[in-house]
Design a protein around this motif. Structure first.
Motif, PDB file in Angstrom:
ATOM      1  N   PHE A 399       0.717  -1.337   0.090  1.00 48.93           N
ATOM      2  CA  PHE A 399      -0.057   0.041   0.042  1.00 48.93           C
ATOM      3  C   PHE A 399       0.900   1.068   0.019  1.00 48.93           C
ATOM      4  O   PHE A 399       0.665   2.171  -0.766  1.00 48.93           O
ATOM      5  N   THR A 400       2.018   1.145   0.724  1.00 51.60           N
ATOM      6  CA  THR A 400       2.754   2.412   0.851  1.00 51.60           C
ATOM      7  C   THR A 400       3.491   2.719  -0.522  1.00 51.60           C
ATOM      8  O   THR A 400       4.223   3.848  -0.686  1.00 51.60           O
ATOM      9  N   ARG A 401       3.400   1.727  -1.406  1.00 51.83           N
ATOM     10  CA  ARG A 401       4.138   2.078  -2.761  1.00 51.83           C
ATOM     11  C   ARG A 401       3.360   3.204  -3.508  1.00 51.83           C
ATOM     12  O   ARG A 401       4.064   3.634  -4.540  1.00 51.83           O
ATOM     13  N   PHE A 402       1.919   3.258  -3.048  1.00 52.82           N
ATOM     14  CA  PHE A 402       1.362   4.395  -3.846  1.00 52.82           C
ATOM     15  C   PHE A 402       1.526   5.811  -3.528  1.00 52.82           C
ATOM     16  O   PHE A 402       1.068   6.850  -3.883  1.00 52.82           O
ATOM     17  N   GLY A 403       2.529   6.075  -2.693  1.00 52.55           N
ATOM     18  CA  GLY A 403       3.201   7.188  -2.251  1.00 52.55           C
ATOM     19  C   GLY A 403       2.399   7.847  -0.857  1.00 52.55           C
ATOM     20  O   GLY A 403       2.785   9.019  -0.380  1.00 52.55           O
ATOM     21  N   GLU A 404       1.701   6.841  -0.163  1.00 56.29           N
ATOM     22  CA  GLU A 404       0.970   7.465   0.976  1.00 56.29           C
ATOM     23  C   GLU A 404       2.249   7.522   2.161  1.00 56.29           C
ATOM     24  O   GLU A 404       3.014   6.850   2.089  1.00 56.29           O
ATOM     25  N   GLN A 405       1.913   8.770   3.137  1.00 55.88           N
ATOM     26  CA  GLN A 405       2.828   8.883   4.214  1.00 55.88           C
ATOM     27  C   GLN A 405       2.201   8.226   5.353  1.00 55.88           C
ATOM     28  O   GLN A 405       1.107   8.644   5.821  1.00 55.88           O
ATOM     29  N   PRO A 406       2.756   6.686   5.942  1.00 55.25           N
ATOM     30  CA  PRO A 406       1.794   6.072   6.929  1.00 55.25           C
ATOM     31  C   PRO A 406       2.281   6.917   8.057  1.00 55.25           C
ATOM     32  O   PRO A 406       3.239   7.580   8.317  1.00 55.25           O
ATOM     33  N   GLU A 407       1.467   6.585   9.036  1.00 57.39           N
ATOM     34  CA  GLU A 407       1.475   7.175  10.376  1.00 57.39           C
ATOM     35  C   GLU A 407       2.880   6.489  11.096  1.00 57.39           C
ATOM     36  O   GLU A 407       3.306   5.245  10.831  1.00 57.39           O
ATOM     37  N   PRO A 408       3.033   6.952  12.248  1.00 55.50           N
ATOM     38  CA  PRO A 408       4.509   6.328  13.043  1.00 55.50           C
ATOM     39  C   PRO A 408       4.334   4.909  13.404  1.00 55.50           C
ATOM     40  O   PRO A 408       5.322   4.312  13.190  1.00 55.50           O
ATOM     41  N   ARG A 409       3.034   4.670  13.781  1.00 54.02           N
ATOM     42  CA  ARG A 409       2.904   2.967  14.368  1.00 54.02           C
ATOM     43  C   ARG A 409       3.213   2.114  13.152  1.00 54.02           C
ATOM     44  O   ARG A 409       3.782   1.135  13.062  1.00 54.02           O
TER      45      ARG A 409
END
Length: 510
Positions: A399-409
């Motif tokens: 999912f993070t490959r789409f460029g979303e910045q994940p939350e710290p956890r």
């Protein structure tokens, strides 16, 4: 025979008449058949109406074969020797016996063909006895629960897909994805165990078999390993009986109360040989041209793997069959047959292999249906939700490959997942001991690896065994003996790993 003492002619005549009376004189009937046709290692024979299925037949020039099919007026015989000297019209005689192979300790460390004939240039095998290649599987009442582990030395398997003694675990994957390497590492890891290993090569290239033998001789315990080789140039009959012969050789040790593991490399080629023989003997083809009994062929073979009850000696025979897929298609005929027969499967993914993730085990589709019941408690407690955590990490990473910045956890979970993936990458011929696996898994769960660069994980794994031997030598023996550690020992192990991490030089990636 009694010696006739000199005496009168009457005494001599009386003794001679007595010997003649006791002699078993009378007519003898020998059934002699003839070869009607011969081709591709299969002979069609007529004139042996009393021949039985699987009976061993002798040809005029010394070749042997076994009865594979019984028709109304002829039989199909699969040759076990070179068919070049067998011609139509040659005589054939029955033996009343089935195909047997030598068994016993004399086979250990040897490279032999499926009939037990040496291929390594050594002396002839002095067998303890000769057992049939086709033997019935143990009855249900003769079996016991599968509760003891087979330590493969591969962290991904021992922590997430544990294999038990007496289990049948299929290794499945495309060509050149590390199937044989995974099985050979399991054989190498038995150098410190009490298990006898039997490696059966069915139609494998001579160069590939030579590499396997060399790896085991350099890294494993070749004096407790049997290599059964049926090369592609061997007669189809030898390739057909190869897995059955390997099982018979291993069952000798199991029936004596010992433990053995059989690697079948691979059953896809064995199924192709069975199809070839079936078509040559006129059996009707079914799906993908395989005969209808191909499922029964492999099921009766793999059912011989079992752990015996205490009354039967308590021995075990573990099977690691290998099957090859085409473009990752696990729903093909032979793979689905084997999946339904075995107690789980380790599926190797070609994409993971190409990315350098070796062993390329697909965590999402692999499974062991015995699993936690056989896993050592210390490793089961340490691994915990390891498989679930890894599956979640793979999804989050996608999912993070789409460029979303994940939350710290989520970012922390992804970073730990990267270190878990690095732990699961393992070099060839480098099996890990149980204490090493426990140390790595617990260190990951405790967060000791969070501050390390992912590239440094491999160096840590390489240095860990010697470091543990130097600092906590008694802990390794404790885990091997009992499979458990207490809180104080766990704390000491973590302190040791932490000291190793702190001593790790910066940028020490290997």
């Amino acid at each position: 025979m009694k010696t006739i003492m000199p005496g009168s002619p009457e005494d001599w005549l009386t003794q001679a008449q007595s010997c003649i009376t006791r002699a078993n004189l009378g007519p003898r009937v020998d059934a002699i058949g003839r070869v009607e046709s011969i081709g591709d290692g299969v002979a069609m024979v007529s004139g042996l109406p009393d021949a039985r299925l699987d009976e061993l037949l002798y040809f005029a020039r010394g070749q042997t074969g076994f009865v594979h099919t019984l028709d109304r007026d002829r039989i199909g015989c699969v040759l076990l020797d070179d068919a070049a000297q067998v011609e139509a019209g040659d005589t054939v005689t029955g033996s009343g016996e089935v195909v047997r192979v030598p068994v016993g300790e004399a086979l250990l460390g040897r490279v032999v063909d499926p009939l037990g004939r040496p291929l390594d240039g050594g002396a002839p095998i002095r067998a303890r006895r000769f057992d049939p290649v086709e033997r019935p599987a143990p009855a249900i009442i003769e079996r016991d629960l599968v509760v003891q582990p087979v330590q493969t030395g591969t962290l991904a398997i021992d922590a997430m897909f544990a294999i038990g003694r007496g289990q049948r675990e299929l290794i499945l994957g495309d060509r050149a994805t590390g199937k044989t390497a995974l099985a050979v590492d399991t054989i190498i890891n038995q150098r410190t165990s009490d298990m006898i290993c039997v490696y059966v090569a069915i139609g494998q290239k001579s160069s590939a078999v030579a590499r396997v033998v060399d790896q085991v001789r350099r890294h494993g315990a070749p004096d407790r390993t049997i290599f059964v080789v049926a090369s592609p140039a061997a007669a189809p009959g030898l390739q057909w009986i190869a897995p059955f012969a390997g099982f018979t050789m291993a069952e000798y040790f199991r029936d004596g109360g010992g433990h053995a593991v059989v690697v079948l490399d691979d059953l896809t080629k064995h199924a192709a040989t069975h199809r070839e023989i079936a078509l040559l003997t006129g059996q009707p083809p079914g799906r993908e041209a395989y005969p209808g009994d191909v499922f029964f062929l492999h099921s009766r073979l793999l059912e011989r793997a079992a752990r015996l009850s205490t009354e039967k000696g308590g021995g075990s025979l573990t099977a690691l069959p290998i099957a090859e897929t085409d473009a990752g298609n696990v729903s093909a005929y032979i793979p689905t047959n084997l999946i339904s027969i075995t107690d789980g499967q380790i599926i190797l993914d070609a994409k993971l292999f190409a990315q350098g993730h070796k062993p390329a085990i697909d965590v999402g589709t692999s499974v062991s249906r015995v699993g936690g019941k056989t896993q050592l408690r210390v490793l089961r407690d340490a691994s915990g939700t390891m498989r679930l955590d890894y599956a979640q990490f793979l999804e989050l990473e996608m999912f993070t490959r789409f460029g979303e910045q994940p939350e710290p956890r989520v970012r922390a979970q992804i970073e730990r997942g990267k270190r878990l993936r690095a732990l699961l990458v393992q070099p060839l011929s480098s099996p890990l001991r149980v204490v090493d696996q426990v140390a790595l898994v617990v260190a990951l769960g405790e967060g000791l690896l969070d501050g390390m660069a992912v590239s440094e994980i491999s160096s840590l794994r390489t240095r860990l065994p010697a470091w543990i031997d130097d600092h906590v030598p008694d802990l390794c023996a404790q885990i091997e003996r009992t499979g458990q550690i207490d809180t104080a020992q766990r704390s000491a192990l973590m302190t040791t790993v932490k000291a190793l991490i702190e001593s790790q030089p910066a940028g020490s990636a290997s």
